[in-house]
Scaffold this motif. Structure first.
Motif, mmCIF file in Angstrom:
data_model
loop_
_atom_site.group_PDB
_atom_site.id
_atom_site.type_symbol
_atom_site.label_atom_id
_atom_site.label_comp_id
_atom_site.label_asym_id
_atom_site.label_seq_id
_atom_site.Cartn_x
_atom_site.Cartn_y
_atom_site.Cartn_z
ATOM 1 N N ASP A 95 0.840 -1.199 0.000
ATOM 2 C CA ASP A 95 0.000 0.000 0.000
ATOM 3 C C ASP A 95 0.878 1.253 0.000
ATOM 4 N N TRP A 96 0.324 2.323 -0.512
ATOM 5 C CA TRP A 96 0.988 3.616 -0.459
ATOM 6 C C TRP A 96 0.618 4.252 0.877
ATOM 7 N N PRO A 109 -2.451 0.346 -4.214
ATOM 8 C CA PRO A 109 -1.867 0.776 -5.484
ATOM 9 C C PRO A 109 -2.943 1.156 -6.511
#
Length: 145
Positions: A95-96, A109
């Motif tokens: 995950d960001w 993403p």
């Protein structure tokens, strides 16, 4: 020895399962994360060594500080590179995780790809918007789209 499984640009996200007394992140953990190229640390709990953390230049987001520490990494209740819940938000490996002085946001993403261009355009337009406000343009005119 603390061994973090990080890569350049990664964000270390720590779920303390409600523990707000013991700090899993301090000078040593931050130094180890930075040495592996981490972009930041997010703790759903508290951190310690505040002055040292600031001096690393590594962004660290936590609910507060504590002088009580814990050494939980790779302990009996620890896991690395697994999904966690941090601040009520599910965070999965890959995950960001983005943070600044206003807070932290987590995007998959897929979600990041969907909003990235819009977010960059909004940021790029902000200086002109602020200049127009400073020049006295009415807010209702600026926000009328």
């Amino acid at each position: 020895m603390v061994r973090l499984e990080l890569y350049p640009g990664a964000v270390l996200v720590v779920d303390m399962d409600g523990d707000r007394r013991h700090a899993p992140v301090g000078a040593v953990t931050a130094a180890a994360a930075k040495a592996q190229g981490a972009a930041g640390i997010v703790v759903d709990g508290v951190a310690t060594d505040l002055l040292e953390l600031r001096s690393t230049g590594l962004p660290v987001f936590a609910r507060g500080t504590s002088c009580l520490t814990t050494k939980r990494l790779h302990g009996t209740e620890s896991a690395v590179n697994v999904s966690v819940t941090c601040g009520g938000v599910d965070v999965a490996p890959g995950d960001w995780v983005l943070g600044d002085d206003n807070g932290v946001i987590v995007l998959s993403p897929r979600e990041a790809a969907a909003v990235l261009e819009q977010a960059l355009a909004s940021d790029a337009a902000e200086p002109e918007l602020l200049a127009r406000i400073a020049a006295g343009e009415p807010l209702e005119t600026l926000l009328a789209h």
